[in-house]
Design a protein around this motif. Sequence first.
Motif, short mmCIF file in Angstrom:
data_model
loop_
_atom_site.label_atom_id
_atom_site.label_comp_id
_atom_site.label_asym_id
_atom_site.label_seq_id
_atom_site.Cartn_x
_atom_site.Cartn_y
_atom_site.Cartn_z
N LEU A 184 32.91 26.00 50.61
CA LEU A 184 33.74 26.44 49.49
C LEU A 184 32.93 27.08 48.37
N THR A 185 31.64 27.26 48.58
CA THR A 185 30.81 27.86 47.55
C THR A 185 31.22 29.31 47.35
N PRO A 186 31.64 29.67 46.13
CA PRO A 186 32.05 31.06 45.89
C PRO A 186 30.84 31.98 45.81
N THR A 187 31.03 33.20 46.25
CA THR A 187 29.98 34.20 46.10
C THR A 187 30.00 34.70 44.66
N PRO A 188 28.91 35.29 44.20
CA PRO A 188 28.91 35.86 42.84
C PRO A 188 30.03 36.89 42.65
N ASP A 189 30.32 37.67 43.67
CA ASP A 189 31.40 38.66 43.57
C ASP A 189 32.76 37.99 43.40
N GLU A 190 32.97 36.87 44.08
CA GLU A 190 34.24 36.15 43.94
C GLU A 190 34.37 35.56 42.54
N VAL A 191 33.29 35.00 42.03
CA VAL A 191 33.30 34.44 40.68
C VAL A 191 33.61 35.54 39.67
N GLU A 192 32.96 36.67 39.81
CA GLU A 192 33.18 37.82 38.91
C GLU A 192 34.62 38.31 38.99
N ALA A 193 35.17 38.39 40.20
CA ALA A 193 36.54 38.86 40.38
C ALA A 193 37.55 37.93 39.70
N VAL A 194 37.37 36.63 39.86
CA VAL A 194 38.27 35.67 39.22
C VAL A 194 38.12 35.73 37.71
N ALA A 195 36.89 35.89 37.23
CA ALA A 195 36.66 36.01 35.79
C ALA A 195 37.39 37.24 35.23
N CYS A 196 37.29 38.36 35.93
CA CYS A 196 37.99 39.58 35.51
C CYS A 196 39.50 39.39 35.50
N LEU A 197 40.00 38.75 36.54
CA LEU A 197 41.43 38.49 36.64
C LEU A 197 41.92 37.63 35.47
N LEU A 198 41.20 36.55 35.19
CA LEU A 198 41.60 35.67 34.09
C LEU A 198 41.50 36.38 32.75
N GLU A 199 40.46 37.16 32.54
CA GLU A 199 40.34 37.89 31.28
C GLU A 199 41.47 38.91 31.12
N GLY A 200 41.83 39.54 32.23
CA GLY A 200 42.93 40.50 32.17
C GLY A 200 44.27 39.85 31.89
N ASN A 201 44.49 38.67 32.46
CA ASN A 201 45.77 38.00 32.31
C ASN A 201 45.87 37.13 31.06
N HIS A 202 44.74 36.57 30.62
CA HIS A 202 44.78 35.59 29.54
C HIS A 202 43.96 35.96 28.31
N GLY A 203 43.26 37.08 28.37
CA GLY A 203 42.50 37.55 27.21
C GLY A 203 41.51 36.51 26.69
N GLU A 204 41.59 36.25 25.39
CA GLU A 204 40.67 35.32 24.75
C GLU A 204 40.78 33.89 25.28
N LEU A 205 41.90 33.57 25.91
CA LEU A 205 42.10 32.22 26.43
C LEU A 205 41.56 32.03 27.85
N ALA A 206 40.95 33.05 28.43
CA ALA A 206 40.48 32.98 29.81
C ALA A 206 39.51 31.83 30.02
N THR A 207 38.59 31.64 29.09
CA THR A 207 37.62 30.54 29.22
C THR A 207 38.33 29.20 29.21
N ASP A 208 39.30 29.05 28.31
CA ASP A 208 40.04 27.79 28.22
C ASP A 208 40.84 27.52 29.49
N VAL A 209 41.43 28.56 30.06
CA VAL A 209 42.21 28.40 31.29
C VAL A 209 41.29 27.95 32.44
N ALA A 210 40.18 28.64 32.62
CA ALA A 210 39.25 28.28 33.69
C ALA A 210 38.67 26.88 33.48
#
Length: 88
Positions: free
Chosen positions: A19-45
């Motif tokens: 289940l170890t995510p690749t760096p690309d997967e981590v980056e993709a999820v980070a981008c998705l959360l930032e796009g959907n939740h803006g400043e709250l992305a860190t709090d959501v994750a």
Amino acid sequence: MICAKEDLKVWTTEPEFDLTPTPDEVEAVACLLEGNHGELATDVADFIATQHSLDGDAARSWAWTSVVDCIRERERERLRTSVRSRFR
């Protein structure tokens, strides 16, 4: 980041799946959360990481903590770029 078994509808944490995510997967999820939740992305994750930790799922908690770290690093980089451009 997510492993599927058989018909791709049953997610699992069985030991034979990594289940170890690749760096690309981590980056993709980070981008998705930032796009959907803006400043709250860190709090959501961070919330999701905590929930997995409380449920005893260390692998998924660690994966989501990697997403939190990635979002924070991206925020720091944006701030560095912003500060540098103001002082040129």
